[in-house]
Enzyme design. Sequence first.
Site, PDB file in Angstrom:
ATOM      1  CG  ASP A 159      -1.590  -1.349   1.415  1.00 43.30           C
ATOM      2  OD1 ASP A 159      -2.433  -1.680   0.579  1.00 43.30           O
ATOM      3  OD2 ASP A 159      -1.244  -2.080   2.361  1.00 43.30           O
ATOM      4  CG  HIS A 187      -3.309  -5.199   3.352  1.00 49.03           C
ATOM      5  ND1 HIS A 187      -2.841  -4.354   2.368  1.00 49.03           N
ATOM      6  CD2 HIS A 187      -3.670  -6.331   2.720  1.00 49.03           C
ATOM      7  CE1 HIS A 187      -2.922  -4.969   1.196  1.00 49.03           C
ATOM      8  NE2 HIS A 187      -3.425  -6.171   1.384  1.00 49.03           N
TER       9      HIS A 187
HETATM   10  N1  LIG Z   1      -0.594  -7.928   2.422  1.00 53.57           N
HETATM   11  C1  LIG Z   1      -0.621  -7.701   1.121  1.00 53.57           C
HETATM   12  O1  LIG Z   1      -0.299  -6.600   0.651  1.00 53.57           O
HETATM   13  C2  LIG Z   1      -1.041  -8.776   0.140  1.00 53.57           C
HETATM   14  C3  LIG Z   1      -0.934  -8.535  -1.231  1.00 53.57           C
HETATM   15  C4  LIG Z   1      -1.285  -9.527  -2.124  1.00 53.57           C
HETATM   16  C5  LIG Z   1      -1.771 -10.743  -1.661  1.00 53.57           C
HETATM   17  N2  LIG Z   1      -1.899 -10.940  -0.331  1.00 53.57           N
HETATM   18  C6  LIG Z   1      -2.377 -12.214   0.212  1.00 53.57           C
HETATM   19  O2  LIG Z   1      -1.318 -13.173   0.164  1.00 53.57           O
HETATM   20  C7  LIG Z   1      -1.852 -14.467   0.194  1.00 53.57           C
HETATM   21  C8  LIG Z   1      -1.177 -15.363  -0.835  1.00 53.57           C
HETATM   22  O3  LIG Z   1      -1.446 -14.894  -2.130  1.00 53.57           O
HETATM   23  P1  LIG Z   1      -1.056 -15.768  -3.411  1.00 53.57           P
HETATM   24  O4  LIG Z   1      -1.486 -14.974  -4.587  1.00 53.57           O
HETATM   25  O5  LIG Z   1       0.348 -16.242  -3.349  1.00 53.57           O
HETATM   26  O6  LIG Z   1      -2.063 -17.004  -3.225  1.00 53.57           O
HETATM   27  P2  LIG Z   1      -1.989 -18.430  -3.892  1.00 53.57           P
HETATM   28  O7  LIG Z   1      -3.352 -19.034  -3.695  1.00 53.57           O
HETATM   29  O8  LIG Z   1      -1.409 -18.386  -5.267  1.00 53.57           O
HETATM   30  O9  LIG Z   1      -0.934 -19.207  -2.995  1.00 53.57           O
HETATM   31  C9  LIG Z   1      -1.159 -19.497  -1.660  1.00 53.57           C
HETATM   32  C10 LIG Z   1      -0.398 -20.766  -1.353  1.00 53.57           C
HETATM   33  O10 LIG Z   1      -0.491 -20.992   0.047  1.00 53.57           O
HETATM   34  C11 LIG Z   1      -0.598 -22.379   0.257  1.00 53.57           C
HETATM   35  N3  LIG Z   1      -1.135 -22.607   1.593  1.00 53.57           N
HETATM   36  C12 LIG Z   1      -2.424 -22.558   2.019  1.00 53.57           C
HETATM   37  N4  LIG Z   1      -2.505 -22.885   3.316  1.00 53.57           N
HETATM   38  C13 LIG Z   1      -1.250 -23.098   3.744  1.00 53.57           C
HETATM   39  C14 LIG Z   1      -0.690 -23.489   4.974  1.00 53.57           C
HETATM   40  N5  LIG Z   1      -1.464 -23.726   6.037  1.00 53.57           N
HETATM   41  N6  LIG Z   1       0.659 -23.630   5.054  1.00 53.57           N
HETATM   42  C15 LIG Z   1       1.438 -23.433   3.992  1.00 53.57           C
HETATM   43  N7  LIG Z   1       0.959 -23.095   2.775  1.00 53.57           N
HETATM   44  C16 LIG Z   1      -0.361 -22.923   2.653  1.00 53.57           C
HETATM   45  C17 LIG Z   1      -1.485 -22.859  -0.896  1.00 53.57           C
HETATM   46  O11 LIG Z   1      -1.331 -24.255  -1.129  1.00 53.57           O
HETATM   47  C18 LIG Z   1      -0.946 -22.011  -2.046  1.00 53.57           C
HETATM   48  O12 LIG Z   1       0.102 -22.672  -2.741  1.00 53.57           O
HETATM   49  C19 LIG Z   1      -3.370 -14.297   0.009  1.00 53.57           C
HETATM   50  O13 LIG Z   1      -3.969 -14.339   1.289  1.00 53.57           O
HETATM   51  C20 LIG Z   1      -3.485 -12.899  -0.547  1.00 53.57           C
HETATM   52  O14 LIG Z   1      -4.748 -12.321  -0.274  1.00 53.57           O
HETATM   53  C21 LIG Z   1      -1.531  -9.990   0.582  1.00 53.57           C
HETATM   54  O1  LIG Z   2      -5.516 -10.403  -2.111  1.00 55.74           O
HETATM   55  C1  LIG Z   2      -6.199  -9.359  -2.004  1.00 55.74           C
HETATM   56  O2  LIG Z   2      -7.375  -9.348  -1.569  1.00 55.74           O
HETATM   57  C2  LIG Z   2      -5.613  -8.035  -2.409  1.00 55.74           C
HETATM   58  C3  LIG Z   2      -4.236  -7.837  -1.908  1.00 55.74           C
HETATM   59  O3  LIG Z   2      -4.180  -7.825  -0.522  1.00 55.74           O
HETATM   60  C4  LIG Z   2      -3.652  -6.572  -2.474  1.00 55.74           C
HETATM   61  O4  LIG Z   2      -3.589  -5.557  -1.755  1.00 55.74           O
HETATM   62  O5  LIG Z   2      -3.258  -6.572  -3.654  1.00 55.74           O
END
Ligand SMILES: NC(=O)c1ccc[n+]([C@@H]2O[C@H](COP(=O)([O-])OP(=O)(O)OC[C@H]3O[C@@H](n4cnc5c(N)ncnc54)[C@H](O)[C@@H]3O)[C@@H](O)[C@H]2O)c1
Ligand SMILES: O=C(O)C[C@H](O)C(=O)O
Length: 328
Positions: A159, A187
């Site tokens: 962000d 967030h």
């Molecule tokens: N804070 C931020 O700014 C931000 C930004 C983008 C995404 N995110 C979040 O990050 C997370 C991951 O995103 P992504 O695109 O990589 O998702 P994704 O679905 O591609 O990958 C998530 C992975 O986590 C694994 N997983 C699920 N439970 C697990 C556990 N208990 N232990 C270990 N691994 C586990 C799944 O098998 C999968 O491979 C999501 O929650 C998304 O919303 C946060």
């Molecule tokens: O995975 C989401 O819901 C959005 C993500 O946290 C982002 O800020 O891009």
Amino acid sequence: MTTPVNVTVTGAAGQIGYALLFRIASGQMLGATTPVRLSLLEIPQGVKAAEGVALELEDGAFPLLAGIDIYDDAKAAFEGANVALLVGARPRTAGMERGDLLAANGGIFKPQGEAINAGAAADIRVLVVGNPANTNALIAASHAPDVPTERFTAMTRLDHNRAVSQVARKTGAEVATIARVTIWGNHSATQYPDLSHATVGGDAALAVIADQAWVEDDFIPTVAKRGAAIIAARGASSAASAANAAIDHVHSWVHGTPEGDWTSAGIVSDGSYGVPAGLISSFPVTSDGGAWSIVQGLSVDDFSRGRIDASVAELEEERTAVRELGLI
Ligand SMILES: NC(=O)c1ccc[n+]([C@@H]2O[C@H](COP(=O)([O-])OP(=O)(O)OC[C@H]3O[C@@H](n4cnc5c(N)ncnc54)[C@H](O)[C@@H]3O)[C@@H](O)[C@H]2O)c1
Ligand SMILES: O=C(O)C[C@H](O)C(=O)O
């Protein structure tokens, strides 16, 4: 060779993991002279894909990569960890209520907190990326009573970076000349991207921009809803930019923030700026290379106060919900 730093990454086979691991291995997170040993944690169904990522990491012939281990057991994955990036989380699916999402994530972050408590290195630093990141960090921290809560952080650097970039676009200034931007709160869409103290080339950003309507009606919603805009455009949530922000967060924590500037991170509140103590909220923060500190003494006008309070209220609601679910 110096002793490698043990870095544990959960959700290693996911999209963020794929964008993150190669940059850690190349030294962009911990520095060009710091060797790393990677522990990848996945659920059993994700292990095969994580093995594939490990094959590709091997094919990178990264001079700093001292080894890779893959686990489906949290206790083993966090054993000896110095840095833990908690990326794997349960995404919200159609029809899922917020309570269901918090409960599902409690099932992930409670055992991971316990595993960190049981076996991580004494200097463990944790970054929670998986959403809802602030409350997941709170859950993990509350199950690691022997680890100072200050070591559990939630990612709002994406962000922050988004906010800096929007200011650069609006003003035509170079990104490197923009300082003192702040993300407050959660967030989520309630976050408050704050330019009150930001500077562009050393001048007050709000004076350079001179367009309060843009700040309120364009800048704030664009930053706060950027995650949703990316999901709408890409059909999947941000991955490379999220990985980039995770690299930035840990790099700032470990190497320190530049003199005269700060960044944003979700860290445990000590009550500063009226944010109830114990909540993991985004603040303006500096790092001395060891610990984060909340930047003190910033003036908060009525507009900012209302925005901060609204996001903090959401964090309190999430905390109440996970308390009622017995997760903290
Ligand atoms: N804070 C931020 O700014 C931000 C930004 C983008 C995404 N995110 C979040 O990050 C997370 C991951 O995103 P992504 O695109 O990589 O998702 P994704 O679905 O591609 O990958 C998530 C992975 O986590 C694994 N997983 C699920 N439970 C697990 C556990 N208990 N232990 C270990 N691994 C586990 C799944 O098998 C999968 O491979 C999501 O929650 C998304 O919303 C946060
Ligand atoms: O995975 C989401 O819901 C959005 C993500 O946290 C982002 O800020 O891009």
